[in-house]
Design an enzyme around this catalytic site. Structure first.
Site, mmCIF file in Angstrom:
data_model
loop_
_atom_site.group_PDB
_atom_site.id
_atom_site.type_symbol
_atom_site.label_atom_id
_atom_site.label_comp_id
_atom_site.label_asym_id
_atom_site.label_seq_id
_atom_site.Cartn_x
_atom_site.Cartn_y
_atom_site.Cartn_z
ATOM 1 C CE1 TYR A 53 -3.361 -2.697 0.210
ATOM 2 C CE2 TYR A 53 -3.720 -2.183 2.506
ATOM 3 C CZ TYR A 53 -4.037 -2.904 1.395
ATOM 4 O OH TYR A 53 -5.035 -3.849 1.450
ATOM 5 C CG LEU A 237 -19.343 0.782 2.051
ATOM 6 C CD1 LEU A 237 -19.042 2.229 2.401
ATOM 7 C CD2 LEU A 237 -20.831 0.488 2.208
ATOM 8 N N GLY A 240 -16.814 1.620 -2.905
ATOM 9 C CA GLY A 240 -17.584 2.858 -2.964
ATOM 10 C C GLY A 240 -18.838 2.771 -3.789
ATOM 11 C CG LEU A 242 -22.828 -1.700 -2.090
ATOM 12 C CD1 LEU A 242 -22.393 -2.773 -1.113
ATOM 13 C CD2 LEU A 242 -24.321 -1.834 -2.388
ATOM 14 C CB THR A 243 -21.366 5.445 -1.412
ATOM 15 O OG1 THR A 243 -20.916 5.723 -2.754
ATOM 16 C CG2 THR A 243 -20.217 4.869 -0.598
ATOM 17 N N GLY A 244 -23.740 4.614 -3.580
ATOM 18 C CA GLY A 244 -24.705 5.179 -4.521
ATOM 19 C C GLY A 244 -24.187 6.359 -5.299
ATOM 20 C CE LYS A 245 -17.618 6.986 -4.283
ATOM 21 N NZ LYS A 245 -16.544 7.455 -3.386
#
Length: 352
Positions: A53, A237, A240, A242-245
């Site tokens: 990372y 998520l 990301g 699943l945040t809906g963004k």
């Protein structure tokens, strides 16, 4: 926050883990330190990193930087005895060790290198990031071909690595061991070999798991339950999604999809951003709203209802995203909503 024990080990952690893979890339060091402070204040003591990372993208020149940032926080804050640190050795990768597979000797050196970057004398959970024989993770399940694997070579490799892990644990350098992006067969064989050699047993397996990605639910879940191994669920998520963004074709500035495209990638969240996945996400958000829930909070709370040991790994690029996640912790998913999630899953069983 509730405390849980990783598998059959003696390592006790918070029931939620903070991921750090963006620290040093999208998330600058001061922001990363602030996130760790905020998470600890909320009761999250378990923090996960890796030698390769930061990601998005992985670059040779930044390998190890996230561990260094975490180590700087440990040294600055004096919180080492208040937290549990997990890290990983990279599987074969052109970015790390020129694609060489790790063996026992490399594991020993990698542990020492991680300890130095983390500025600590011990790693609470040391994980193999993916198997040297290959993996079906990262969307490789669509073309997965294990036909060229050698069982004996794999077992010999496991014995060699377990020897190094056993030595490291005896020296006090690591407390528990785990896998990542592993299969049911691999998990079972690692556990069998550990028993045969009286070596450290796998306490955890860090695999992708979310409302949209549930490959873990059958054979792996059965293996983990019977071998007493805890799932560390990464991408709860769906990177990301699943945040809906990303609904309606949106690609917010600074989002993972936007950054990926800007650095030469396809911007599809590692193969997750498909029309089916967008439709499934919108359906889950409608379901959450119908029950008076925030969609992000539902996605995390649902994980803690599963019939196996699981610790979700939450992560955020920015502090406001972390605050949103933290606001939902401690909420218990009602049984009627859990059952509704199961029904919806049958409509969107494998959207990517």
């Amino acid at each position: 926050m509730k405390r849980v024990t990783l598998g059959g080990s003696d390592v006790e952690v918070s029931e939620i883990c903070l991921g750090t893979m963006t620290f040093g890339n999208q998330t600058p060091e001061p922001e990363g330190h602030a996130q760790m402070d905020r998470a600890l204040d909320a009761g999250i003591t378990f923090m996960d990193t890796a030698e390769m990372y930061p990601v998005n993208p992985v670059r040779r020149e930044t390998i190890g930087l996230t561990e260094t940032i975490v180590g700087n926080w440990l040294a600055r804050s004096g919180n080492r005895d208040r937290v549990e640190i997990a890290t990983k050795i990279t599987g074969p990768s052109q970015m790390v060790r020129d694609n060489a597979p790790y063996d026992g000797a490399i594991v020993a050196k990698a542990i020492d290198a991680s300890l130095k970057r983390l500025q600590t004398d011990r790693i609470d959970l040391y994980q193999m990031h993916w198997p040297v024989r290959g993996s079906y993770a990262f969307r490789q399940n669509w073309t997965y071909d294990p036909s060229k694997q050698s069982k004996q070579r794999t077992l010999d490799h496991m014995a060699d690595v377990l020897g190094a892990l056993s030595d490291a644990r005896k020296a006090g350098k690591i407390r528990a061991v785990g896998l990542s992006n592993e299969s049911a067969w691999g998990l079972a064989r690692w556990c069998d070999m550990a028993d045969r050699l009286d070596a450290p047993r796998m306490a955890a397996i860090q695999n992708e798991y979310s409302l949209l990605y549930r490959l873990y639910d059958t054979d792996l879940a059965e293996t983990a339950v019977n071998e007493d191994v805890t799932l560390l669920a990464y991408s709860p998520l769906a990177a990301g999604l699943l945040t809906g963004k990303y609904s309606g074709g949106a690609v917010p500035e600074g989002s993972r999809a936007a950054v990926d495209k800007a650095t030469g990638g396809q911007g599809n969240l590692g193969g997750r951003k498909t029309p089916q996945a967008i439709a499934a996400t919108e359906a889950y958000h409608r379901l959450a709203a119908d029950h008076g829930w925030d969609g992000v909070h539902m996605a995390i709370a649902w994980q803690l209802t599963r019939p196996f040991k699981v610790v979700p790994i939450i992560g955020a690029t920015r502090m406001d995203q972390l605050d949103h996640l933290l606001a939902g912790l401690g909420k218990l998913l009602p049984d009627d909503l859990r059952k509704a999630v199961d029904r919806l899953h049958k409509q969107y069983p494998l959207p990517y």
